[in-house]
Structure formats: C-alpha cells, structure tokens
Design a protein around this motif. Structure first.
Motif, PDB file in Angstrom:
ATOM      1  N   PHE A  35       0.889  -1.198   0.068  1.00 25.85           N
ATOM      2  CA  PHE A  35       0.098  -0.105  -0.078  1.00 25.85           C
ATOM      3  C   PHE A  35       0.989   1.292  -0.015  1.00 25.85           C
ATOM      4  CE2 PHE A  35      -2.239  -3.449   2.686  1.00 25.85           C
ATOM      5  CZ  PHE A  35      -3.229  -3.826   1.731  1.00 25.85           C
ATOM      6  N   GLU A  56     -14.959   0.719   1.630  1.00 24.37           N
ATOM      7  CA  GLU A  56     -14.912  -0.640   0.637  1.00 24.37           C
ATOM      8  C   GLU A  56     -15.844  -0.326  -0.363  1.00 24.37           C
ATOM      9  OE1 GLU A  56     -15.426  -3.945   3.165  1.00 24.37           O
ATOM     10  OE2 GLU A  56     -13.314  -4.120   3.286  1.00 24.37           O
ATOM     11  N   SER A  59     -14.071   2.668  -2.986  1.00 22.90           N
ATOM     12  CA  SER A  59     -12.769   2.376  -3.841  1.00 22.90           C
ATOM     13  C   SER A  59     -12.103   1.105  -3.670  1.00 22.90           C
ATOM     14  CB  SER A  59     -11.764   3.709  -3.341  1.00 22.90           C
ATOM     15  OG  SER A  59     -12.127   4.710  -3.546  1.00 22.90           O
ATOM     16  N   ASP A  60     -11.284   0.737  -4.309  1.00 28.97           N
ATOM     17  CA  ASP A  60     -10.385  -0.576  -4.273  1.00 28.97           C
ATOM     18  C   ASP A  60      -9.465  -0.373  -2.882  1.00 28.97           C
ATOM     19  OD1 ASP A  60      -9.395  -3.000  -4.397  1.00 28.97           O
ATOM     20  OD2 ASP A  60      -8.017  -2.617  -6.109  1.00 28.97           O
ATOM     21  N   VAL A  61     -10.136  -0.484  -1.873  1.00 27.77           N
ATOM     22  CA  VAL A  61      -9.259  -0.277  -0.611  1.00 27.77           C
ATOM     23  C   VAL A  61      -9.542  -1.717   0.354  1.00 27.77           C
ATOM     24  CG1 VAL A  61      -9.178   2.223  -0.567  1.00 27.77           C
ATOM     25  CG2 VAL A  61     -11.033   0.864   0.669  1.00 27.77           C
ATOM     26  N   GLY A  81      -4.539   1.627   0.664  1.00 29.49           N
ATOM     27  CA  GLY A  81      -4.513   1.315  -0.809  1.00 29.49           C
ATOM     28  C   GLY A  81      -3.555   2.255  -1.435  1.00 29.49           C
ATOM     29  N   ASP A  82      -3.962   2.558  -2.829  1.00 29.98           N
ATOM     30  CA  ASP A  82      -3.237   3.587  -3.600  1.00 29.98           C
ATOM     31  C   ASP A  82      -3.687   5.144  -2.946  1.00 29.98           C
ATOM     32  OD1 ASP A  82      -5.116   4.614  -5.488  1.00 29.98           O
ATOM     33  OD2 ASP A  82      -5.085   2.325  -6.124  1.00 29.98           O
ATOM     34  N   SER A  85      -7.230   6.120  -4.251  1.00 31.64           N
ATOM     35  CA  SER A  85      -8.390   5.244  -3.557  1.00 31.64           C
ATOM     36  C   SER A  85      -8.641   5.529  -2.422  1.00 31.64           C
ATOM     37  CB  SER A  85      -8.154   3.723  -3.815  1.00 31.64           C
ATOM     38  OG  SER A  85      -7.819   3.515  -5.308  1.00 31.64           O
TER      39      SER A  85
END
Length: 100
Positions: A35, A56, A59-61, A81-82, A85
């Motif tokens: 991450f 959740e 975003s893609d976390v 995450g990024d 996100s």
C-alpha cells in the motif's frame, strides 16, 4: 470523528500499524509494502463500522481496525490502498459522517 491521510507511508509507521492489527493477512500485505497510502479514521464504533462500509464501497481499498487502548469506546480504522483510492474513500466518509 478524526480523519487523516498518510501519503507515502514510512516503513516505521507501517510496522507500528501492523503490530496493532490482528488480521495476519492484512498485516502481511502491509509489511510487503503493498500500500502507498493509509487513511486513518478515529471515532465511536458505530461510525467506524459505517466508515468501513463506505470505504470499501467507494474504492479499491482494504480496511482494518487498528487496536488501541481507549476507555471511551473510541476505535481507529485503517484504510489501505493507493493514494487516489484512499483519498476518494476518505472524502466520501468525511462528507457522509462529519456533517452529522
């Protein structure tokens, strides 16, 4: 509720966080530097459960409770995450939960 973003999380900070998460799968991912950002939300348990769900769905976390010792039933949620996100998740959480 307190909300903070750490962009480009340092190795030492990741290690501290990893020690405070009981889910070994998430801990392993943290320690593998998977991450690039972490969002931190602190508040009552109901708000943190809602914040987790929002994050959740937004975003893609990956989310996890970060354990601590607090007699007032306040808990901390880590959102991993990024950067994009995590920022998106925190923006929606703040919009939905800090207006109350």
């Amino acid at each position: 509720m307190k909300i903070e973003l750490i962009n480009g999380v340092s190795r030492g900070t990741l290690e501290i966080i990893a020690r405070k998460i009981s889910d070994r799968t998430i801990t392993d991912r943290i320690l593998q530097n998977e991450f690039t950002a972490v969002g931190l939300c602190q508040g009552d348990i109901v708000s943190m459960l809602v914040a987790s769900d929002i994050a959740e769905k937004t975003s893609d976390v990956v989310v996890s409770e970060i354990s601590g010792v607090c007699p007032q039933h306040i808990t901390c949620l880590g959102i991993f995450g990024d950067v994009t996100s995590v920022e998106a998740s925190l923006a929606v959480i703040e919009s939905r939960l800090n207006k109350k």
